[in-house]
Design a protein around this motif. Structure first.
Motif, mmCIF file in Angstrom:
data_model
loop_
_atom_site.group_PDB
_atom_site.id
_atom_site.type_symbol
_atom_site.label_atom_id
_atom_site.label_comp_id
_atom_site.label_asym_id
_atom_site.label_seq_id
_atom_site.Cartn_x
_atom_site.Cartn_y
_atom_site.Cartn_z
ATOM 1 N N ILE A 104 0.849 -1.194 0.000
ATOM 2 C CA ILE A 104 0.000 0.000 0.000
ATOM 3 C C ILE A 104 0.879 1.236 0.000
ATOM 4 O O ILE A 104 1.830 1.325 0.784
ATOM 5 N N ILE A 105 0.543 2.190 -0.861
ATOM 6 C CA ILE A 105 1.271 3.453 -0.946
ATOM 7 C C ILE A 105 0.269 4.590 -0.780
ATOM 8 O O ILE A 105 -0.751 4.628 -1.475
ATOM 9 N N ILE A 106 0.569 5.503 0.139
ATOM 10 C CA ILE A 106 -0.284 6.678 0.331
ATOM 11 C C ILE A 106 0.145 7.723 -0.689
ATOM 12 O O ILE A 106 1.306 8.136 -0.724
ATOM 13 N N LEU A 107 -0.803 8.151 -1.536
ATOM 14 C CA LEU A 107 -0.503 9.155 -2.558
ATOM 15 C C LEU A 107 -0.762 10.574 -2.077
ATOM 16 O O LEU A 107 0.019 11.481 -2.371
ATOM 17 N N ILE A 127 4.691 3.803 2.841
ATOM 18 C CA ILE A 127 4.406 2.476 2.308
ATOM 19 C C ILE A 127 4.055 1.550 3.469
ATOM 20 O O ILE A 127 4.705 1.571 4.505
ATOM 21 N N VAL A 128 3.030 0.740 3.263
ATOM 22 C CA VAL A 128 2.616 -0.260 4.251
ATOM 23 C C VAL A 128 2.722 -1.635 3.603
ATOM 24 O O VAL A 128 2.269 -1.824 2.475
ATOM 25 N N ILE A 129 3.308 -2.564 4.307
ATOM 26 C CA ILE A 129 3.278 -3.973 3.909
ATOM 27 C C ILE A 129 2.334 -4.646 4.899
ATOM 28 O O ILE A 129 2.662 -4.816 6.064
ATOM 29 N N GLN A 130 1.145 -4.959 4.431
ATOM 30 C CA GLN A 130 0.090 -5.534 5.265
ATOM 31 C C GLN A 130 0.072 -7.039 5.025
ATOM 32 O O GLN A 130 -0.186 -7.484 3.910
ATOM 33 N N ARG A 131 0.337 -7.819 6.069
ATOM 34 C CA ARG A 131 0.516 -9.263 5.908
ATOM 35 C C ARG A 131 -0.629 -10.063 6.525
ATOM 36 O O ARG A 131 -0.444 -10.796 7.481
#
Length: 158
Positions: A104-107, A127-131
């Motif tokens: 996920i990237i916040i624009l 950036i989020v790496i959601q697992r």
């Protein structure tokens, strides 16, 4: 509703690459007031096929195909515009979990990522790496937040 552009540059004509689509997405849906989601692209298998697209229904909570992916554009409105009330020490009403690995990237805008324990403020470029864990999003600002997400089918380990 937002005009979300989508350009697909995967066509071949006379042996040369060409742009085969340059128009707004056709599946942007407002699931709650101001919460706009468009599943811009998906794959149905790994490795991904490059020669076709399988249109998918646009859902509030993703249903990523087995061994597939979603490429998702999301506009998260301010909490006050969604009409959702969240009481401290209770689970967030939008808490959810998907069996996916998400990039996920916040624009633009800002957004809180809420976990079962703890939260963090996200800003443009984060950036989020959601697992595959329970999580929710909370926009406590006065402006919408736009995020891009790639959801990849995953299996739990352990």
């Amino acid at each position: 509703m937002n005009k979300i552009p989508r350009r697909i540059v995967t066509g071949i004509q006379s042996g040369k690459s060409v742009i085969i689509e340059d128009q707004p997405v056709a599946n942007a849906v407002e699931h709650f007031p101001g919460l706009i989601i468009s599943d811009v692209w998906n794959t149905q298998q790994t490795p991904a096929g490059l020669d076709f697209e399988t249109p998918i229904p646009n859902t509030g909570f993703p249903q990523t195909p087995k061994n597939g992916t979603y490429f998702r554009y999301v506009v998260v409105p301010p909490d006050k515009d969604l009409g959702i009330e969240w009481k401290k020490n209770e689970p967030h009403p939008m808490m959810h979990q998907t069996p996916t690995l998400d990039y996920i990237i916040i624009l633009s805008g800002e957004l809180y990522l809420i976990m079962e324990e703890g939260e963090t403020l996200l800003k443009p470029g984060d950036i989020v790496i959601q697992r595959g864990t329970n999580h929710a999003w909370s926009n406590r600002s006065n402006k919408p937040c736009i995020q891009l997400a790639v959801l990849i089918d995953a299996s739990a380990q352990g």
